[in-house]
Scaffold this active site. Structure first.
Site, PDB file in Angstrom:
ATOM      1  N   ARG A   6       0.794  -1.405  -0.194  1.00 37.03           N
ATOM      2  CA  ARG A   6      -0.293   0.156   0.097  1.00 37.03           C
ATOM      3  C   ARG A   6       1.111   1.586  -0.035  1.00 37.03           C
ATOM      4  O   ARG A   6       1.944   1.763   1.044  1.00 37.03           O
ATOM      5  CB  ARG A   6      -1.258   0.009   1.243  1.00 37.03           C
ATOM      6  CG  ARG A   6      -2.030   1.185   1.272  1.00 37.03           C
ATOM      7  CD  ARG A   6      -2.868   0.940   2.500  1.00 37.03           C
ATOM      8  NE  ARG A   6      -2.463   1.239   3.844  1.00 37.03           N
ATOM      9  CZ  ARG A   6      -3.571   0.767   4.652  1.00 37.03           C
ATOM     10  NH1 ARG A   6      -4.700   1.010   4.740  1.00 37.03           N
ATOM     11  NH2 ARG A   6      -2.409   1.410   6.324  1.00 37.03           N
ATOM     12  N   SER A  52     -12.523  -3.685   0.972  1.00 43.65           N
ATOM     13  CA  SER A  52     -12.605  -3.058   2.119  1.00 43.65           C
ATOM     14  C   SER A  52     -14.038  -3.043   2.890  1.00 43.65           C
ATOM     15  O   SER A  52     -15.187  -2.836   2.355  1.00 43.65           O
ATOM     16  CB  SER A  52     -12.106  -1.635   3.214  1.00 43.65           C
ATOM     17  OG  SER A  52     -10.527  -1.838   2.392  1.00 43.65           O
ATOM     18  N   LYS A  67      -5.273   4.559   9.983  1.00 43.71           N
ATOM     19  CA  LYS A  67      -6.691   5.642   9.041  1.00 43.71           C
ATOM     20  C   LYS A  67      -7.370   6.609  10.935  1.00 43.71           C
ATOM     21  O   LYS A  67      -6.798   5.790  11.943  1.00 43.71           O
ATOM     22  CB  LYS A  67      -7.643   4.723   9.260  1.00 43.71           C
ATOM     23  CG  LYS A  67      -7.054   3.439   8.032  1.00 43.71           C
ATOM     24  CD  LYS A  67      -8.375   3.407   6.784  1.00 43.71           C
ATOM     25  CE  LYS A  67      -8.291   2.743   5.425  1.00 43.71           C
ATOM     26  NZ  LYS A  67      -8.891   1.558   5.119  1.00 43.71           N
TER      27      LYS A  67
END
Length: 521
Positions: free
Chosen positions: A43, A112, A141
């Site tokens: 990522r 997700s 996050k």
């Protein structure tokens, strides 16, 4: 080319921003694979496509070396450019359907999800797996809400039991909560999480290999517990009659060992709960400070959490105390005072149940009704007024406590005119007690303290501890209520604590009025 077979047990999601400067991201990935990582997702939100491809090729050289699949986050172009094993997309990225068209049928595709509806749609749209989150707060996050094990379980239950869609949980998954998350997320449909997705726990670790080894071990331990729950396998447990026979010895042991019991209790009854603990034979420490929770967890024998006084600092302390008690395998007794009376109390109860494994829950009918709703048990609803239940109670209270106990893998105590205790398999009704107990402030809180005392010296059978704790309090109430110097609730309060100290182990068994309740599982 056929679709690769994937082991989702320990799923590493990289983050260059969290990687330690002392090593490259490629080194971190290799170390984590050596420690047991079974799947890697690269990522990189800030890199250009060309730079992303360059890094992906370097990481891919490592993953191919160990035959570990590599997925690319939110960039199908990069996934196709390096012929990665698949990709992962978010709800705000390219759609699952479009991603599948671009990747083709033989690539792994994950998405997700944070709601049951999103999980169902992922199944319909052809995803191979879903990442369920965010479970807990995380550095990577800032979610609007966290799911916790209870929310994760709700999503698992939305999926057909026979579905081939795999599931991993993500968000704040660490070594000290993995086992609980896996074992407590089991759905009523028998679904168990197929893996844990970890970012900070590995990328930010000083030793990525060791961190991976520990996380994989915790996942396997949690999965083993969950599997036994699904199969209905339980450890051999003492019969109710044997539990009763052990009561006298438990009281004797309590007085001999005088275990230290950590209380985070409400100010209204703190003095009473401390005195009750002392009278029964325990040693109370009333310490509502998050800063000392870790140190205390190493020396106390049990923890009692009581939400009667709700302040931010109290809640923070409870969360810290619970986390460290779990880490030290110290039993936790939770008294959800007034749960359901206000939104704050209900949300705090949810937060505590999501943040730690509670060994024993003690509450009145209204409080247990609220917990049943929180954890997803289909039971009757009992209203609250302040900290008191309204109405006549459940039509089948024994079934309710058994259902909640089974759902949460803990012991549940429901107090009232008759008290009920269950561990999901063994269930009893206790008829001892005196009416004055319901007419003084803090009698329920003292019951939680009593249970905490016995849990401290009965670490292998929390059902026995809960039964002993309730019996001790109720017998003391009966003895106090019949004293000639007791003229009402005021004089009863002092006599009540006196009689806790006066309990004679040799008399206990003959005075108990307790019935085993047989219910189908």
């Amino acid at each position: 080319m056929t679709k690769p077979v994937v082991d989702y047990s320990l799923y590493l999601v990289t983050d260059s921003g969290l990687n330690l400067p002392s090593r490259t991201l490629v080194q971190s990935v290799e170390d984590s694979i050596l420690g047991g990582v079974t799947l890697v997702q690269l990522r990189e939100k800030e890199l250009s496509t060309d730079a992303f491809i360059e890094l992906a090729r370097k990481v891919q050289a490592v993953t191919k070396k160990y035959n570990v699949p590599l997925l690319i986050n939110d960039n199908i172009e990069v996934a196709l450019a390096i012929d990665a094993e698949g990709a992962h997309v978010g709800q705000d990225d390219i759609s699952c359907l479009e991603a599948r068209k671009l990747l083709g049928p033989n690539k792994i595709l994950g998405i997700s999800t944070g709601t049951p509806e999103e999980a169902k749609k992922a199944l319909e749209d052809g995803a191979d797996y879903i990442g369920i989150g965010t479970c807990f707060m995380t550095q990577t996050k800032s979610p609007k809400r966290t799911l916790g094990p209870i929310g994760v379980r709700t999503i698992l239950e939305a999926l057909p039991a026979e579905s081939s869609l795999k599931t991993v949980v993500i968000g704040g998954i660490k070594n000290d909560n993995t086992r609980r998350v896996i074992s407590h997320s089991v759905g009523a449909n028998g679904r168990i999480l197929d893996g844990i997705a970890v970012v900070t726990g590995v990328v930010g670790a000083v030793d990525a290999k060791k961190a991976s080894e520990q996380l994989l071990s915790e996942y396997k331990a949690g999965y083993d517990i969950a599997s036994k729950r699904v199969q209905g396998l339980v450890e051999e447990r003492a019969s109710v009659q044997d539990v009763l026979k052990s009561f006298s010895q438990l009281l004797t042991t309590l007085r001999e060992k005088s275990p230290l019991v950590h209380h985070i209790s409400n100010y209204v009854v703190m003095n009473d709960t401390a005195n009750a603990t002392l009278a029964l034979g325990g040693s109370p420490i009333m310490a509502p400070s998050a800063a000392e929770a870790e140190d205390l967890s190493k020396v106390v024998s049990s923890v009692v959490l009581n939400i009667g006084t709700l302040t931010e600092s109290f809640v923070d302390c409870m969360l810290e105390a619970g986390k460290h008690a779990n880490a030290q395998s110290k039993p936790i007794v939770f008294d959800p005072v007034g749960a359901g009376a206000t939104t704050l109390r209900e949300s705090t109860t949810r937060k505590i149940l999501n943040s730690m494994h509670v060994d024993i829950i003690k509450g009145n009918a209204g409080e247990i009704s609220t917990i049943a709703k929180i954890v997803g048990c289909d039971t009757e609803s009992i209203a609250m007024r302040g900290v008191d239940s309204l109405g006549s109670g459940f039509s089948n209270p024994a079934a309710v406590v058994q259902a909640v106990a089974k759902r949460e893998s803990c012991v549940v105590v429901m107090t009232g005119l008759i008290d009920y205790v269950s561990d999901g398999t063994r269930t009893v009704a206790i008829e001892n007690g005196h009416a004055y107990q319901g007419r003084i402030t803090g009698s329920g809180c003292m019951a939680a303290s009593s249970i905490g005392c016995f849990a401290a010296i009965s670490p292998n059978d929390h059902f026995a501890a809960a039964v002993a704790g309730i019996l001790a309090i109720n017998l003391a109430g009966e003895h106090a209520g019949t004293r000639c110097d007791v003229q009402g609730p005021g004089t009863f309060r002092a006599a009540f604590i006196d009689e806790m100290a006066n309990l004679a182990p040799e008399r206990m068994l003959t005075e108990t009025r307790i019935k085993s309740v047989e219910l189908s599982n």
